[in-house]
Design a protein around this motif. Structure first.
Motif, PDB file in Angstrom:
ATOM      1  N   ILE A 138      83.772  35.900  20.353  1.00 51.55           N
ATOM      2  CA  ILE A 138      83.134  35.711  21.662  1.00 51.55           C
ATOM      3  C   ILE A 138      81.729  35.151  21.477  1.00 51.55           C
ATOM      4  O   ILE A 138      81.328  34.198  22.148  1.00 51.55           O
ATOM      5  N   ALA A 139      80.976  35.724  20.546  1.00 51.91           N
ATOM      6  CA  ALA A 139      79.607  35.259  20.294  1.00 51.91           C
ATOM      7  C   ALA A 139      79.607  33.814  19.821  1.00 51.91           C
ATOM      8  O   ALA A 139      78.765  33.005  20.256  1.00 51.91           O
ATOM      9  N   LEU A 140      80.546  33.455  18.951  1.00 51.59           N
ATOM     10  CA  LEU A 140      80.627  32.082  18.448  1.00 51.59           C
ATOM     11  C   LEU A 140      80.943  31.106  19.577  1.00 51.59           C
ATOM     12  O   LEU A 140      80.331  30.033  19.675  1.00 51.59           O
ATOM     13  N   LEU A 141      81.874  31.470  20.452  1.00 53.41           N
ATOM     14  CA  LEU A 141      82.186  30.608  21.591  1.00 53.41           C
ATOM     15  C   LEU A 141      80.962  30.406  22.480  1.00 53.41           C
ATOM     16  O   LEU A 141      80.700  29.298  22.955  1.00 53.41           O
ATOM     17  N   ARG A 142      80.218  31.474  22.714  1.00 46.19           N
ATOM     18  CA  ARG A 142      79.020  31.367  23.554  1.00 46.19           C
ATOM     19  C   ARG A 142      77.960  30.506  22.882  1.00 46.19           C
ATOM     20  O   ARG A 142      77.302  29.686  23.529  1.00 46.19           O
ATOM     21  N   ALA A 157      89.445  33.402  25.877  1.00 50.14           N
ATOM     22  CA  ALA A 157      89.590  31.941  25.820  1.00 50.14           C
ATOM     23  C   ALA A 157      90.832  31.560  25.025  1.00 50.14           C
ATOM     24  O   ALA A 157      91.036  32.020  23.902  1.00 50.14           O
ATOM     25  N   GLY A 158      91.665  30.740  25.658  1.00 51.15           N
ATOM     26  CA  GLY A 158      92.854  30.250  24.989  1.00 51.15           C
ATOM     27  C   GLY A 158      94.036  31.198  24.984  1.00 51.15           C
ATOM     28  O   GLY A 158      95.060  30.907  24.379  1.00 51.15           O
ATOM     29  N   ARG A 159      93.891  32.326  25.624  1.00 48.06           N
ATOM     30  CA  ARG A 159      94.974  33.318  25.658  1.00 48.06           C
ATOM     31  C   ARG A 159      95.511  33.463  27.072  1.00 48.06           C
ATOM     32  O   ARG A 159      94.770  33.362  28.043  1.00 48.06           O
ATOM     33  N   THR A 160      96.786  33.767  27.155  1.00 47.89           N
ATOM     34  CA  THR A 160      97.380  34.052  28.461  1.00 47.89           C
ATOM     35  C   THR A 160      97.191  35.531  28.767  1.00 47.89           C
ATOM     36  O   THR A 160      96.937  36.339  27.856  1.00 47.89           O
ATOM     37  N   PRO A 200      86.180  48.475  32.659  1.00 53.30           N
ATOM     38  CA  PRO A 200      87.494  47.988  32.266  1.00 53.30           C
ATOM     39  C   PRO A 200      87.794  46.629  32.872  1.00 53.30           C
ATOM     40  O   PRO A 200      87.423  46.353  33.994  1.00 53.30           O
ATOM     41  N   ARG A 201      88.450  45.798  32.119  1.00 59.69           N
ATOM     42  CA  ARG A 201      88.757  44.452  32.578  1.00 59.69           C
ATOM     43  C   ARG A 201      90.235  44.280  32.887  1.00 59.69           C
ATOM     44  O   ARG A 201      90.680  43.174  33.083  1.00 59.69           O
ATOM     45  N   GLY A 202      90.991  45.354  32.906  1.00 61.17           N
ATOM     46  CA  GLY A 202      92.424  45.244  33.117  1.00 61.17           C
ATOM     47  C   GLY A 202      92.837  44.476  34.358  1.00 61.17           C
ATOM     48  O   GLY A 202      93.559  43.508  34.260  1.00 61.17           O
ATOM     49  N   PRO A 203      92.373  44.857  35.526  1.00 62.41           N
ATOM     50  CA  PRO A 203      92.869  44.199  36.727  1.00 62.41           C
ATOM     51  C   PRO A 203      92.425  42.756  36.886  1.00 62.41           C
ATOM     52  O   PRO A 203      93.117  41.973  37.461  1.00 62.41           O
ATOM     53  N   ARG A 204      91.259  42.401  36.375  1.00 60.43           N
ATOM     54  CA  ARG A 204      90.777  41.040  36.561  1.00 60.43           C
ATOM     55  C   ARG A 204      90.080  40.544  35.302  1.00 60.43           C
ATOM     56  O   ARG A 204      88.875  40.368  35.280  1.00 60.43           O
ATOM     57  N   PRO A 205      90.829  40.273  34.224  1.00 64.98           N
ATOM     58  CA  PRO A 205      90.177  39.787  33.016  1.00 64.98           C
ATOM     59  C   PRO A 205      89.589  38.401  33.237  1.00 64.98           C
ATOM     60  O   PRO A 205      90.083  37.657  34.075  1.00 64.98           O
ATOM     61  N   PRO A 206      88.549  38.072  32.485  1.00 65.86           N
ATOM     62  CA  PRO A 206      87.930  36.763  32.658  1.00 65.86           C
ATOM     63  C   PRO A 206      88.780  35.680  32.013  1.00 65.86           C
ATOM     64  O   PRO A 206      89.071  35.748  30.838  1.00 65.86           O
ATOM     65  N   PHE A 207      89.183  34.697  32.790  1.00 64.55           N
ATOM     66  CA  PHE A 207      89.972  33.602  32.238  1.00 64.55           C
ATOM     67  C   PHE A 207      89.116  32.354  32.202  1.00 64.55           C
ATOM     68  O   PHE A 207      88.455  32.022  33.173  1.00 64.55           O
ATOM     69  N   PRO A 208      89.134  31.654  31.086  1.00 64.32           N
ATOM     70  CA  PRO A 208      88.373  30.410  31.008  1.00 64.32           C
ATOM     71  C   PRO A 208      88.970  29.355  31.934  1.00 64.32           C
ATOM     72  O   PRO A 208      90.156  29.396  32.233  1.00 64.32           O
ATOM     73  N   GLN A 212      76.376  26.892  24.120  1.00 65.77           N
ATOM     74  CA  GLN A 212      74.938  26.657  24.261  1.00 65.77           C
ATOM     75  C   GLN A 212      74.499  25.420  23.485  1.00 65.77           C
ATOM     76  O   GLN A 212      73.689  24.638  23.954  1.00 65.77           O
ATOM     77  N   VAL A 213      75.036  25.253  22.292  1.00 63.76           N
ATOM     78  CA  VAL A 213      74.679  24.104  21.462  1.00 63.76           C
ATOM     79  C   VAL A 213      75.200  22.816  22.077  1.00 63.76           C
ATOM     80  O   VAL A 213      74.533  21.784  22.057  1.00 63.76           O
ATOM     81  N   ALA A 214      76.383  22.878  22.665  1.00 57.08           N
ATOM     82  CA  ALA A 214      77.002  21.691  23.257  1.00 57.08           C
ATOM     83  C   ALA A 214      76.353  21.296  24.575  1.00 57.08           C
ATOM     84  O   ALA A 214      76.390  20.131  24.955  1.00 57.08           O
TER      85      ALA A 214
END
Length: 109
Positions: A89-93, A56-59, A6-14, A97-99
């Motif tokens: 998520i896959a598209l962002l990753r 990404a991009g969300r609060t 679960p990612r509730g307590p510490r979600p990954p923030f960009p 990688q391409v960039a």
């Protein structure tokens, strides 16, 4: 994503994101952590999987609101929403990688 937990307590923030009220330095205050944990438990009980969202991009507040919204989905709808989130998520990753300059790929005349 199996084994992620679960990612509730510490979600990954960009980098550079602003998680919003209740979030301090990537960690939750006590009330927000309790809200995430409770909502994540309900989600797992309802759908048998962890909650997944493109962060990404969300609060933090937006992600929690979307979690509550998605708890109202029927299983088929949630499966489509989840697949869409995985695709984002896959598209962002892939874009990252391409960039990124690759030291393995060099081209010569």
């Amino acid at each position: 994503m199996k084994g992620s937990g679960p990612r509730g307590p510490r979600p990954p923030f960009p980098a550079g994101s602003r998680p919003g009220p209740g979030w301090r330095g990537g960690r939750l205050d006590e009330a927000s952590a309790a809200a995430w944990l409770a909502a994540n438990r309900r989600y797992e009980e309802r759908f048998g999987r962890i909650f997944l969202i493109r962060a990404a991009g969300r609060t933090g507040a937006d992600m929690l609101a979307r979690l509550h919204e998605r708890l109202g989905n029927d299983p088929a709808t949630e499966a489509r929403v989840r697949a869409g989130q995985l695709a984002e998520i896959a598209l962002l990753r892939l874009e990252a990688q391409v960039a990124a300059p690759s030291s393995a790929a060099t081209f010569q005349d």
